[in-house]
Structure formats: structure tokens, C-alpha cells
Scaffold this motif. Structure first.
Motif, PDB file in Angstrom:
ATOM      1  N   LYS A 261       0.825  -1.326   0.019  1.00 45.00           N
ATOM      2  CA  LYS A 261       0.022   0.135  -0.084  1.00 45.00           C
ATOM      3  C   LYS A 261       0.820   1.119  -0.079  1.00 45.00           C
ATOM      4  O   LYS A 261       1.946   1.162   0.592  1.00 45.00           O
ATOM      5  CB  LYS A 261      -0.966  -0.033   1.270  1.00 45.00           C
ATOM      6  N   GLU A 262       0.652   2.353  -0.968  1.00 47.93           N
ATOM      7  CA  GLU A 262       1.441   3.512  -0.942  1.00 47.93           C
ATOM      8  C   GLU A 262       0.394   4.429  -0.804  1.00 47.93           C
ATOM      9  O   GLU A 262      -0.892   4.651  -1.141  1.00 47.93           O
ATOM     10  CB  GLU A 262       2.015   3.525  -2.234  1.00 47.93           C
ATOM     11  N   GLU A 263       0.899   5.489  -0.018  1.00 49.49           N
ATOM     12  CA  GLU A 263       0.064   6.546   0.388  1.00 49.49           C
ATOM     13  C   GLU A 263       0.956   8.048   0.473  1.00 49.49           C
ATOM     14  O   GLU A 263       2.203   7.806   0.582  1.00 49.49           O
ATOM     15  CB  GLU A 263      -0.585   6.355   1.780  1.00 49.49           C
ATOM     16  N   LEU A 264       0.186   8.977   0.161  1.00 42.57           N
ATOM     17  CA  LEU A 264       1.123  10.369  -0.004  1.00 42.57           C
ATOM     18  C   LEU A 264       0.996  11.145   1.607  1.00 42.57           C
ATOM     19  O   LEU A 264      -0.194  10.607   2.281  1.00 42.57           O
ATOM     20  CB  LEU A 264       0.538  11.213  -0.940  1.00 42.57           C
ATOM     21  N   ARG A 265       2.105  11.524   1.981  1.00 49.73           N
ATOM     22  CA  ARG A 265       2.205  12.235   3.418  1.00 49.73           C
ATOM     23  C   ARG A 265       0.990  13.203   3.418  1.00 49.73           C
ATOM     24  O   ARG A 265       0.485  14.279   2.540  1.00 49.73           O
ATOM     25  CB  ARG A 265       3.614  13.101   3.348  1.00 49.73           C
ATOM     26  N   GLY A 266       0.396  13.168   4.746  1.00 51.70           N
ATOM     27  CA  GLY A 266      -0.656  14.421   4.885  1.00 51.70           C
ATOM     28  C   GLY A 266      -2.150  13.840   4.797  1.00 51.70           C
ATOM     29  O   GLY A 266      -2.992  14.423   5.063  1.00 51.70           O
ATOM     30  N   ASN A 267      -2.239  12.427   3.710  1.00 54.92           N
ATOM     31  CA  ASN A 267      -3.345  11.990   3.572  1.00 54.92           C
ATOM     32  C   ASN A 267      -4.002  10.987   4.560  1.00 54.92           C
ATOM     33  O   ASN A 267      -3.261  10.817   5.569  1.00 54.92           O
ATOM     34  CB  ASN A 267      -3.201  11.226   2.286  1.00 54.92           C
ATOM     35  N   VAL A 268      -4.669  10.506   4.408  1.00 49.24           N
ATOM     36  CA  VAL A 268      -5.631   9.446   5.357  1.00 49.24           C
ATOM     37  C   VAL A 268      -5.176   7.912   4.889  1.00 49.24           C
ATOM     38  O   VAL A 268      -5.445   7.738   3.504  1.00 49.24           O
ATOM     39  CB  VAL A 268      -7.160   9.519   5.581  1.00 49.24           C
ATOM     40  N   LEU A 269      -4.505   7.448   5.622  1.00 49.31           N
ATOM     41  CA  LEU A 269      -4.117   5.874   5.153  1.00 49.31           C
ATOM     42  C   LEU A 269      -5.269   5.144   5.543  1.00 49.31           C
ATOM     43  O   LEU A 269      -5.671   4.877   6.929  1.00 49.31           O
ATOM     44  CB  LEU A 269      -2.780   5.464   5.984  1.00 49.31           C
ATOM     45  N   SER A 270      -5.786   4.298   4.565  1.00 49.20           N
ATOM     46  CA  SER A 270      -7.033   3.310   4.698  1.00 49.20           C
ATOM     47  C   SER A 270      -6.564   2.059   4.554  1.00 49.20           C
ATOM     48  O   SER A 270      -6.099   1.522   3.514  1.00 49.20           O
ATOM     49  CB  SER A 270      -8.085   3.586   4.183  1.00 49.20           C
ATOM     50  N   LEU A 271      -6.307   1.079   5.314  1.00 49.35           N
ATOM     51  CA  LEU A 271      -6.324  -0.228   5.288  1.00 49.35           C
ATOM     52  C   LEU A 271      -7.201  -1.062   5.708  1.00 49.35           C
ATOM     53  O   LEU A 271      -7.933  -0.960   6.593  1.00 49.35           O
ATOM     54  CB  LEU A 271      -4.929  -0.886   6.128  1.00 49.35           C
ATOM     55  N   GLU A 272      -7.593  -2.134   4.795  1.00 51.66           N
ATOM     56  CA  GLU A 272      -8.863  -2.812   4.831  1.00 51.66           C
ATOM     57  C   GLU A 272      -8.664  -4.443   4.924  1.00 51.66           C
ATOM     58  O   GLU A 272      -7.992  -4.879   4.112  1.00 51.66           O
ATOM     59  CB  GLU A 272      -9.649  -2.605   3.531  1.00 51.66           C
ATOM     60  N   CYS A 273      -9.263  -5.190   5.837  1.00 49.27           N
ATOM     61  CA  CYS A 273      -9.399  -6.700   5.824  1.00 49.27           C
ATOM     62  C   CYS A 273     -10.594  -7.144   6.254  1.00 49.27           C
ATOM     63  O   CYS A 273     -11.258  -6.746   7.070  1.00 49.27           O
ATOM     64  CB  CYS A 273      -8.451  -7.120   6.800  1.00 49.27           C
ATOM     65  N   ILE A 274     -11.254  -7.887   5.226  1.00 48.69           N
ATOM     66  CA  ILE A 274     -12.607  -8.548   5.436  1.00 48.69           C
ATOM     67  C   ILE A 274     -12.274  -9.968   5.230  1.00 48.69           C
ATOM     68  O   ILE A 274     -11.987 -10.351   4.412  1.00 48.69           O
ATOM     69  CB  ILE A 274     -13.484  -7.965   4.357  1.00 48.69           C
TER      70      ILE A 274
END
Length: 1192
Positions: A261-274
């Protein structure tokens, strides 16, 4: 006090630093304020103030507005590029530019399509000082496409199986919001078993028969266009199985054991497991080799989604999600990498320099990967821009040296990497400007005590000015604690106190000039609730009152509101609110709760709460009335030099309203332990502004008073020592009097402790001669009440003044009073003394005044000494009785009353001053003429016979001359109290005895006797007497004999006619006495009294002799009850003061009695009169004895 401001925030202690606190600012960027007055004549390059976002998604149904606003002087002009080339708005009729602005308005509502204007736009604002550019604004119209039509087959599965219902919404701009609903637009319930994934699909960990339905519908909401698209309904049918086989968890998403998972600084990091499984798995999250950030970590979707807000590079790492149920557990690792678009470390700032100065522009940014820095000048890459010799580029820094006006420009810094870019405009403005202070003059700052105070001093100037702060007069001492000084010129007082109040001056200086501005700071007392509402337990149906007494600064107006359970009070007329109370009448159970009093001012607010509990009613005791409880919580505020505000909280009034408060003070410095009355205020007040005297250590106490009485005193307040000041008054009762001929004693009433106003009370005593040209002579003496000036001339007028002073200074200039040096005895006697005899008892004395200079003091008057020459019999006495008469002031004559006639007198005259008497004048001798004599000293009647009476007398005690003769007048008084003819008889002056013959027997006579000189007749003496009876009668008793003595006596006691006569007389006397007593009790008069007028000299009121009738004889006391006859002493001597008001004289006393034969025996004598009674006058009413005699 003076403060200089430095560029960095610093704390400076007033105790360790001089009065002026310097703040030397480095040459750095300075933002030019948009002050209208400043911009009128200040040249400034353009600055972009507002622009549209970089990624600008527009609504295709509305006109396109691309913002670009800028400031500058002169006002900038605007131009645009589109997709890197010039955008000529004049050629497109749908495009206009907003006047005075660079904002574009594209009218696509009338015609045209939004897609036509899709592209990358950039705005340029330009004036003579440079050009600023906006970001690249990517304009794209929003899109909300429809779902592609598809045929969805019904889904049938057994109870306990897992299920994923795909959504796969159309790609829109921006991406839509996904949610699942049924045909009735009701959201489908979600839980740990059923939930929606981030991609919009609906996941079932295991299905149940109740999941059977035909309307699983996925909706996509496109917010930009405010439209909702829906997918075809999906039908799900769950077949019930006899038993569902349980299974351990497996992940439905993501797949496998690991993912990235890659995310940009300052954003909201959302990780999902179902996960799916039976029973339903539970999800857990951990971070390998670390912990989840506490304040930035949130769980969504029943912990199936982990969110970390404001993500940074430190959040990179491996995250594990663990799915677990009763049959096992499974985990998935997500490797997170945080990238970063460029972000500022130091954005370039506008730079204002004066010609010849140096400066730098710094542009520092960071990112991942690290961004590349490039410079532009006026929107053109610096590599191809015109060369500037004052400019040197060193990577992320531009260095300027020895700038000139042509060096002014706008520079752009661009920091970019693969994830984005940053663009910043910063101008270099070369100006030569005197300092200007932009904060409005006389700005008033109001701050609550013990809170920070910030005093603004916005300034501008080139070169950058140095800021200095002063309090009060420039250069005054600074004794406060710590000040905080800010780069923008603001002065901060971290904890403002009452003594922080005052005027503060901000001064800005540079080499071109100076500007200053005054601001004012007022420190207000905090708002406090001094009487908070108290917990109350009341009975249902009763009335409850919550008190909320607010104490606030007198210049602030508080607003007090009441809340119930943090909401507004019920709209019920049972609730009434006044100034200090909330009253609830007819309390019910619903009224239970928490009541809050909130007090708000423009500067602060406070609140207090109390709980109300309602209980069943119980009998209430009768109220107890008593004096109030003492006030408490005394507080002194607003301390000034000569006043302070005292506030207090009233005690319980004990069911009788407080009518007034009495304030007393104690001066612990001068009169410790002694309380004085200061003032009284009404019972509705809880504050009082008290006037104070300087240099007094005050303590105050308050007493409350109601109709029952006065409370005990409150506890004493804190002590307040007023500052010392110079005396505001001078001593009173200043006098200058000499005690000796050669001194001047100056006295005054000293000031008391309150009036001294400070330590070291002294007096400056000044004096000078009134009629001379001498200067004032002064001396400072201690706190005494007199000063003696020695060596003064005798009785000279002096001007005097006494001025109070203490260690602080002098009282006001005192009033000048006049005094005199000491007096001495007069030196000269009055001259030309003359005596004029007015009459035998009065003389008039004249004299010439003495010269004023010879008096040698205050003239008090003249004194006459006079004395009578002694008779030969008294000349052997050593002491001569002198009489003194004093005549005030400057009189030169006077009367001598009360002289004795026919006397030889001597007198002299003396002048008198404050010291005493002067020498006596020569003695003057004078004689008084003869006067009328006094009454004879005594008169007594002896040897009464049937026809004669003998009179004996003593000469007058004061003959007042040579006696020439005596005059005797007498007249008879008959049985009806009428006066007979008056007989006048002259007797030689050498006689002291005289016998009257040929008088009527048994007759009362009244005598008037006086002496004469050549000056006239003297006062008379009166007497009455009775001649004796005949042989058949009873002779009058001899005065002093005490028993009856008759000249002729026969034994008639056995005669029948006499016994009858005596019985009749006794009965008549008894009746007469009864009538007299009745008339006396009623305040009536005797008949004889009604005929009496007044006593007078028979010569003045003669009897009616002409017609041969007698005047009536009556009592002179018209308004008195029955009076007795006066009793004559045994020696027949009559004295003027002898009288007896006893009823004894009427026969009822010890001296009046009956003999054995029934005859009456007693004494009688007439009352002594001052003047003869004649005509209608008589000396007194007849006695019962006289009445008896008239019958015999």
C-alpha cells in the motif's frame, strides 16, 4: 518605561535590564500590509491573494469561474495562459474578466460546453515592479456516467456460505460515494457479519436465511452534480440447511498473505481486511516493530478498516490484520510506503529593502522523492531572465547585495517531484520609506486582571524600523516583572495586573525618521460569582430560590442567564428571574435537575451550578426573626491613591430584609484597635467606593442592619496602606499673641494623624512685621502647636502663616493671619476727668482718651474706680470698699448708677489693655444730693384702750438726707369692711412715739406711716390695730400675752341671753367656714373681693369724702381663695415680710380658743401693707374674729 522590540520572541526581566529593552531585527522578509492609507503612496510589486485550486473540478451545468486576485501598487494588470500558451480572452465572447481583478468568468450556461474549456490555466499579475503568477490550475468538468446495462442472475446459496455482491460503479469525476439500499431507499443494515468494502462491494462473512431478498441495490452519489445512479437490483436467496458446517477464517479481501500500500504524506491511510468464516471472525490490527499512533488511529466498519490520519513518513512499515474465530486465526501483512509531494520547510518571504542594503530569498522544500528547486523572476525562468548584478543564485537561495530600485521584482520558487509541485511568489521591493505605525492611535485595550495583555504596534518602514515601547513618560522607571516582545511589534504582558493600567507608547525608528503611537490599557476586575447557588431540597408545591450574586468590574455590564440541565429554562411563568435570584414557584417533580447561573461580560464569563431535589411536603416550622448574620468575603479592589472599592457578601437576613450596611475603618498605624464610622449604604448595595486619606493603614469591617437590629461586625478586610502624599490642608486656628512685651507666641491647632498624609509631619512658621518692608522669616518646627518669636518690639502687628509639610512635600500655600507681639501696661492715664451729678443716685463721668501709642496693647476699654467716703463710725476700718465699672472700647464717658443719696464720693479713671490697667487719673470728688428716705425701720402699736392707741417706730435705716417730719395717715374700717375718712397727721422728725386719742372703741384702724426729707416722701409702712371693747364686751388680747385681758369685765357667762347669743355666733361662724371652704375649693371669691380694686396711696386715691360716703374695703388678692389675717407679734411690731396663710388666725389654730363660758379668746392683727388702702381698697378680708366683733 521604555521597551525596544527585537525580531525574535524574547523575555526580558525589568529588574536586570535597563529601562529600554532593545529588539534589533535582522534584515528579513517583511509583508507589506494592505493598509489603505499606506497603499496610497507606497509602491509594491504584485502579490497573488486568491486563486482557484490546482485541481479544479467544475459543475458543467454552471458558468465556469477561475479565480485570480492580486494586490499591488500601482494596481496590477492580469493575463492568462491556457495549456502553456497565451489565452486571448478578447477573442472568445463567452469569456470575460472581472473588473479590477484577474478572475475569469466563462458563460457556458447560454451556449458552449464545459469540455471545451477543459485545460491547464495560469494567471499572471503584473505592474511596474514585477509580475506574480498563479499555480497551474487544471480545469476539468465533473462527470456522473450511468451504469452499463447488465443482466444480473439471481444468487442462490446455502445457509452459512460466504457471499460478495459486486458494485463496480462507473468511473466519475470526482469518484462517487457508494452505499447499498433497498427499493424503499432504506439503507441495508450492516454488522460484523455484513459490511461494505472500500471498493463498494457488499461482503457477507456468512449468510443467514434472513438475508434472502430481491432488492440489493448499489447506489453511486456524485456530489458535484448532485446526482445518484443505481445498479440493477440483485436477488439473493438463502437455502436453509439442517446444519451449517463451521470453518476457520479466510480473507475475502485482500487476497493472499501479503500486499503493498502506498500513500502520500498528509493524507488518510486506509487499510482494509474483510474475512469470511463461521462463526463470524473478529478483526485485530497491529503494526510490526511499532505501535499504532494513539491520537491519529481510528477503526471503521466494525474494525475491518484501519485509518491513520495525517500520515507521515514515520508511519511507513508493516501492518498486520488478524481474523479470528473459534476455529482458528489467519493474518495478512500490508507493507505501507509513505511518499510525499513537496511541502515547505521555508517558503520565500517578501523582502523590503532600502537602496544599498543586502538580503536573501530562501526557498526550502522537502518531499519523497526530494523535490527539485527552480527559480523564476517575473514568471520567466531565471536562466533566461534579464541579468541583475545585485542577484546571485545559490541552489535554494538567492543572495542580494547593494540593491537598487531596479532590483525590484517578483521571484517564483518552484519545488516539484513526481507527486506534485509547490509554487511561491516572493517580491523584492526596494524602497526608502520613513517608519509608519499602522495601529490606530489611542486604541483602547481592555483585559481581565491576571490574564495576558497584547498591545499591537503594526509598523512599516524601509529600512526595517527598530521598535521601542514606553509606559507613561519616556524614560520612566520600569519596576514590573517580565514582558514578552514580538517580532511584529506587539508588546505582551503575560500576567496583567491593576498597576499595568496606563498609556503605552510605541516608537518606530529607522535612519529616515521616526513615528510613534499611543495605546491605552485598562485592567478590569474578573467577573466572579461571590454567592453561588446552593444545593436545595424542597417540598413539592413550595417555592425555591437560587441566589447567584455576581461581582464584576463596575465598567463592565454582565449578562446573567440561567440554564436547567444545560438547556434554556422552561417557558413557564412559575420561573422568575431577577437581578440575583432564580425563583421557582409551586415546585413539581419535573423541576428537579441542575440549575446553572452563567454570567457573561464582553471580556470574560463564569458559571456556577446547583442541584434541586424535590421531595414530598412536610410541615414547615414558623420562621425565626433575628438580626442579620455578619457580612463576609470582604474584598478591596480598584485601589487608588485616595479611594478604594470595598465589596462584600451579605449574610443571611434571618427573615427580616437588610435595610442598610454600616462601614467602619481602623487605622492600624495611628489608632490600632479603634474603629471609626466611615459611611453607610443601602441594604441593596454590596459595594461602596470609599474615600481615603493618604498614609493611612486601613482595615474595614461591615455590619448589616435590619428591623430587628444590627449584626455583629464582619471579619476585618485585608489591610490597605495608602500612599503618602503632601498634606492637603494647613493647621487651623492660627493666632499670634505675645505673652511678654518682647515676644510673639504663634499658636495653631496641629493636624491629626489622618491629616498628616505622610511621615515626618512638620510646620513651616513664617512671620514679618505688617507695616515694614522686611522679608518673611521662616523656621521649620516639629509636630508641635506653638512657636515663640523673641526680641520683638512691644505690640507691633505681624503677618503670620503656618504651613504643614511632610517627607513628601508641602501643603498648599497657607492663609495669612494678623497677630501682635506682646502687650505692656499702658503708660498714660486718661485726662480731663469730669463728673456731672444727674440725680441723687446717678452721675455721669467724662474723660479724654489716651493716645493710642501709649496704650501699648489692644484697647479693651476704660475702668472707673469709685468709692464712698466713710462715716466717722466706720473710719477706723482699714479697707475701703471700692466699686469698679468698666466701659468697653474707646468710649470717653459713662454713667455711674446706684449711688447713695446725700453721700460724698471719690473716683478715678484708668485705661485697660490686654496686659492690664494703666496709671490712674487724678481723683475727682463729688457729692450726691438728698433723696427720699426709706421706710421707717419698724412700726408697732402698744397700749390699746377704749379710745386710744400708741404708735412706736424706728427711724428709716437709710434717711438719704435730713429728715424733716413724719406723716401718719389712718382711717377706720367698719363691720362691712368699708374704709372711713382718712386722717392726715404730721409728726416732728425727732419723735419715735405717738399716742392717738379720741378714737372709737372696739374699732379697727389702718395706719400708713412714712418719713420725709426735703427731696420728698419716702416709702410707707402700714399697720392695723383695734381699740378695746366697752364693759360688756371682750377686750382684745394684748399682743404677746397669750390670754384674754379686759379692761372692764362682768360675769355674764351665766346669763341666758349671752349663752343664746354665743350659740348663734358659733353657728354663724360654722356656716361661714363651710362656705369659705367650698368657695376656696372652687376657686371662687368672697363678696368683699369683688369690690376691691388695687392698693394705692390714699393721697393718690382719696376716699369719697365729698359726698360723706366710705370707700369699700376689700381683699387685694382678687384671684385667690380666702386669705387669713396676718398675725402680729407680741411686741406689736409689724415687718413687711411677716404674713401667715394658716387658718389658725380664723380661730381654728392653737392660738384661737373658747373659754369655759363660751366666750371666744384669740389674737388678731392686721396684715402689713406697703401702701395705704383708700376708697375701694383694703389690706385683707376680715377674719372670723372681726366678724364676731361686729356682732357684739
Amino acid at each position: 518605561m521604555q521597551l525596544k522590540i527585537m525580531p525574535k520572541k524574547k523575555r526580558l526581566s525589568a529588574g536586570r535590564v535597563p529601562l529600554i529593552l532593545f529588539l534589533c531585527q535582522m534584515i528579513s522578509a517583511l509583508e507589506v500590509p494592505l493598509d489603505p492609507k499606506l497603499l496610497e503612496d507606497l509602491v509594491q510589486p504584485p502579490t497573488i491573494t486568491q486563486q482557484s485550486p490546482k485541481d479544479y473540478i467544475i459543475d458543467p451545468r454552471e458558468n465556469i469561474v477561475i479565480q485570480c486576485e492580486a494586490k499591488g501598487k500601482p494596481p496590477p494588470s492580469f493575463s492568462w495562459t491556457r495549456n502553456g500558451t497565451h489565452f486571448d480572452i478578447d477573442k472568445d465572447p463567452l469569456v470575460t474578466m472581472k473588473p479590477g481583478s484577474g478572475t475569469l468568468i466563462i458563460n457556458i450556461m447560454s451556449e458552449g460546453k464545459a469540455e471545451t474549456y477543459e485545460g491547464v490555466y495560469q494567471c499572471t499579475a503584473r505592474n511596474e515592479r514585477g509580475a506574480a503568477i498563479s499555480n497551474n490550475i487544471v480545469v476539468r468538468p465533473s462527470r456522473s456516467p450511468l451504469w452499463t446495462k447488465e443482466k444480473l442472475e439471481p444468487i442462490t446459496l446455502r445457509n452459512g456460505q460466504s457471499l460478495v455482491l459486486p458494485c463496480r460503479p462507473p468511473v466519475g469525476l470526482p469518484p462517487p460515494i457508494i452505499f447499498w439500499m433497498d427499493n424503499s431507499f432504506q439503507r441495508l443494515p450492516q454488522s460484523e457479519r455484513v459490511s461494505q468494502g472500500l471498493n463498494g462491494d457488499l461482503y457477507f462473512s456468512n449468510v443467514l436465511p434472513e438475508d434472502t431478498r430481491e432488492d440489493y441495490i448499489c447506489y453511486a452519489r456524485f456530489n458535484h452534480t448532485q446526482t445518484i445512479q443505481q445498479k440493477q437490483p440483485i436477488s439473493v436467496k438463502v437455502i436453509s440447511a439442517k446444519s451449517s458446517r463451521e470453518r476457520p477464517p479466510t480473507f475475502l479481501t485482500p487476497e493472499g498473505n501479503a500486499s503493498n500500500k502506498e500513500e502520500l504524506r498528509g493524507n488518510v491511510l486506509s487499510l482494509e481486511c474483510i474475512a469470511e468464516g463461521l462463526p463470524t471472525p473478529i478483526i485485530y490490527w497491529i503494526k510490526e516493530d511499532g505501535i499504532l499512533p494513539i491520537n491519529r488511529t481510528f477503526y471503521k466498519n466494525f474494525k475491518k478498516t484501519l485509518q491513520i490520519i495525517h500520515v507521515s513518513e514515520a508511519d511507513s512499515g508493516n501492518y498486520q490484520c488478524i481474523a479470528k474465530n473459534a476455529l482458528g486465526a489467519i493474518h495478512h501483512t500490508i507493507s505501507v510506503t509513505v511518499k510525499a509531494a513537496p511541502y515547505w520547510i521555508m517558503a520565500p518571504q517578501n523582502l523590503v529593502l532600502s537602496p544599498g542594503e543586502d538580503g536573501t530569498l530562501i526557498c526550502r522544500a522537502n518531499g519523497k522523492p526530494k523535490p527539485r528547486i527552480s527559480w523564476l523572476t517575473n514568471g520567466v525562468p531565471v536562466e533566461i531572465a534579464p541579468d541583475d548584478p545585485s542577484r546571485k543564485i545559490d541552489g535554494d537561495t538567492i543572495i542580494f547585495s547593494n540593491v537598487q530600485e531596479r532590483s525590484s521584482a517578483v521571484y517564483q520558487c518552484n519545488a516539484s517531484n513526481e507527486y506534485g509541485y509547490l509554487l511561491a511568489n516572493a517580491f523584492v521591493n526596494v524602497l526608502a520609506e520613513q517608519p509608519r505605525i499602522l495601529t490606530p492611535t489611542n486604541t483602547l485595550y481592555q483585559v481581565i486582571a491576571n490574564r495576558p495583555a497584547l498591545l499591537d504596534c503594526a509598523f512599516f518602514g524601509s529600512p526595517l524600523p527598530t521598535i521601542e515601547w514606553f509606559k507613561g513618560a519616556k524614560g520612566s522607571a520600569l519596576h514590573e516583572d517580565i514582558y514578552v516582545l514580538h517580532e511584529n511589534g506587539t508588546l505582551e504582558i503575560p500576567v496583567a495586573q491593576k498597576d499595568s493600567t496606563g498609556t503605552y507608547t510605541c516608537v518606530a525608528r529607522n535612519k529616515l525618521g521616526m513615528a510613534k503611537n499611543e495605546v491605552h490599557l485598562e485592567i478590569k476586575d474578573p467577573t466572579r460569582i461571590i454567592k453561588q447557588p446552593e444545593y436545595a431540597v424542597v417540598q413539592r408545591g413550595s417555592t425555591v430560590s437560587f441566589e447567584c450574586k455576581v461581582k464584576h468590574d463596575h465598567t463592565l455590564i454582565p449578562t446573567v442567564i440561567w440554564l436547567k440541565d444545560n438547556s434554556e429554562l422552561p417557558s413557564d411563568e412559575r420561573f422568575t428571574v431577577d437581578k440575583d435570584h432564580l425563583v421557582i414557584a409551586d415546585v413539581s417533580d419535573d423541576d428537579s435537575g441542575t440549575y446553572t447561573c452563567m454570567a457573561n461580560t464582553t471580556l470574560d464569563n463564569v458559571s456556577a451550578s446547583a442541584v434541586l431535589s424535590v421531595v414530598a411536603p412536610t410541615p414547615t416550622p414558623a420562621p425565626v426573626y433575628d438580626v442579620p448574620n455578619p457580612p463576609f468575603d470582604l474584598e478591596l479592589t480598584n485601589p487608588l491613591d485616595k479611594s478604594v472599592q470595598l465589596s462584600w457578601t451579605p449574610g443571611d437576613d434571618n427573615n427580616s430584609p437588610i435595610t442598610k450596611f454600616i462601614i467602619e475603618y481602623e487605622d492600624t498605624m495611628h489608632e490600632a484597635g479603634l474603629w471609626h464610622h466611615h459611611t453607610e449604604v443601602s441594604g441593596t448595595q454590596t459595594t461602596a467606593q470609599l474615600k481615603l486619606s493618604p498614609y493611612v493603614n486601613y482595615s474595614f469591617r461591615v455590619m448589616a442592619e435590619n428591623s430587628i437590629g444590627r449584626s455583629l461586625p464582619s471579619e476585618a478586610s485585608e489591610q490597605y496602606l495608602t500612599k503618602a502624599a503632601e498634606p492637603d490642608k494647613n493647621p487651623m486656628a492660627v493666632e499670634g499673641l505675645g505673652s511678654e512685651p518682647d515676644n510673639l507666641v504663634i499658636t495653631w491647632k496641629p493636624l491629626n494623624g489622618f491629616e498628616s498624609n505622610g511621615p515626618g509631619l512638620q510646620y513651616k512658621v513664617s512671620w514679618r512685621q505688617k507695616d515694614g518692608d522686611d522679608e518673611w522669616t521662616s523656621v521649620v518646627v516639629a509636630n508641635v502647636s506653638k512657636y515663640i518669636v523673641s526680641g520683638t518690639p512691644t505690640f507691633v502687628p505681624y503677618l503670620i502663616k503656618v504651613q504643614a509639610l511632610n517627607d513628601v512635600g508641602f501643603a498648599p500655600e497657607p492663609a495669612i493671619v494678623m497677630g501682635h507681639s506682646g502687650e505692656d501696661l499702658p503708660m498714660v492715664a486718661p485726662g480731663n476727668v469730669r463728673v456731672t451729678v444727674v440725680n441723687s443716685t446717678l452721675a455721669e463721668v467724662h474723660w479724654d482718651p489716651v493716645p493710642l501709642k501709649s496704650i501699648r496693647g489692644h484697647l479693651q476699654g476704660y475702668r472707673i474706680y469709685y468709692w464712698k467716703a466713710q462715716s466717722p463710725s466706720k473710719r477706723n476700718r482699714r479697707h475701703i470698699e471700692k466699686k469698679i465699672l468698666t466701659f468697653q472700647g474707646s468710649k470717653t464717658h459713662g454713667m455711674l448708677p446706684g449711688l447713695e443719696p446725700f453721700s460724698h464720693y471719690t473716683l478715678n479713671v484708668r485705661v485697660v489693655n490686654g496686659k492690664g490697667e494703666g496709671p490712674a487719673s487724678a481723683d475727682q470728688v463729688f457729692n450726691t444730693p438728698e433723696g427720699v428716705p426709706s421706710a421707717p425701720s419698724s412700726l408697732k402699736i402698744v397700749n390699746p384702750t377704749l379710745d386710744s392707741l400708741t404708735l412706736e417706730w424706728d427711724p428709716p435705716s437709710h434717711p438719704n438726707g435730713i429728715l424733716t417730719e413724719y406723716t401718719l395717715k389712718y382711717q377706720p374700717i367698719n363691720s362691712t369692711h368699708e374704709l372711713g375718712p382718712l386722717v392726715d397727721l404730721k409728726i416732728p422728725a425727732n419723735k419715735t412715739r405717738w399716742t392717738l386719742k379720741n378714737l372709737n372703741f372696739s374699732t379697727r384702724y389702718k395706719f400708713y406711716f412714712y418719713a420725709q426729707t426735703s427731696a420728698g416722701s419716702g416709702s410707707q409702712i402700714t399697720e392695723e390695730a383695734v381699740t378695746t371693747m366697752d364693759e360688756a364686751g371682750i377686750p382684745p388680747p394684748d399682743v404677746g400675752a397669750g390670754k384674754a385681758m379686759a379692761s372692764r369685765q362682768v360675769d355674764i357667762a351665766t346669763q341666758g341671753w349671752f349663752i343664746g347669743l354665743m350659740c348663734a355666733v358659733a353657728l354663724l361662724i360654722l356656716i361661714l367656714l363651710i362656705v369659705c371652704f367650698i368657695r376656696r375649693n372652687k376657686g371662687g371669691k368672697y363678696p368683699v373681693k369683688e369690690k376691691e380694686d388695687a392698693r394705692a396711696d390714699p393721697e393718690i386715691q382719696p376716699m369719697k369724702e365729698d359726698d360723706g360716703t366710705f370707700g369699700e374695703y376689700s381683699d387685694a388678692e382678687d384671684h385667690k381663695p380666702l386669705k387669713k389675717g396676718s398675725r402680729t407679734p407680741s411686741d406689736r411690731t409689724v415687718k413687711k415680710e411677716d404674713s401667715d396663710d394658716s387658718l389658725v388666725d380664723y380661730g381654728e389654730g392653737v392660738n384661737g380658743q373658747f373659754n369655759e363660758d363660751g366666750s371666744f379668746i384669740g389674737q388678731y392683727s392686721g396684715k402689713k401693707e406697703k401702701e395705704p388702702a383708700e376708697g375701694n381698697e383694703s389690706s385683707e378680708a376680715p377674719s372670723p374674729v372681726n366678724a364676731m366683733n361686729s356682732f357684739v
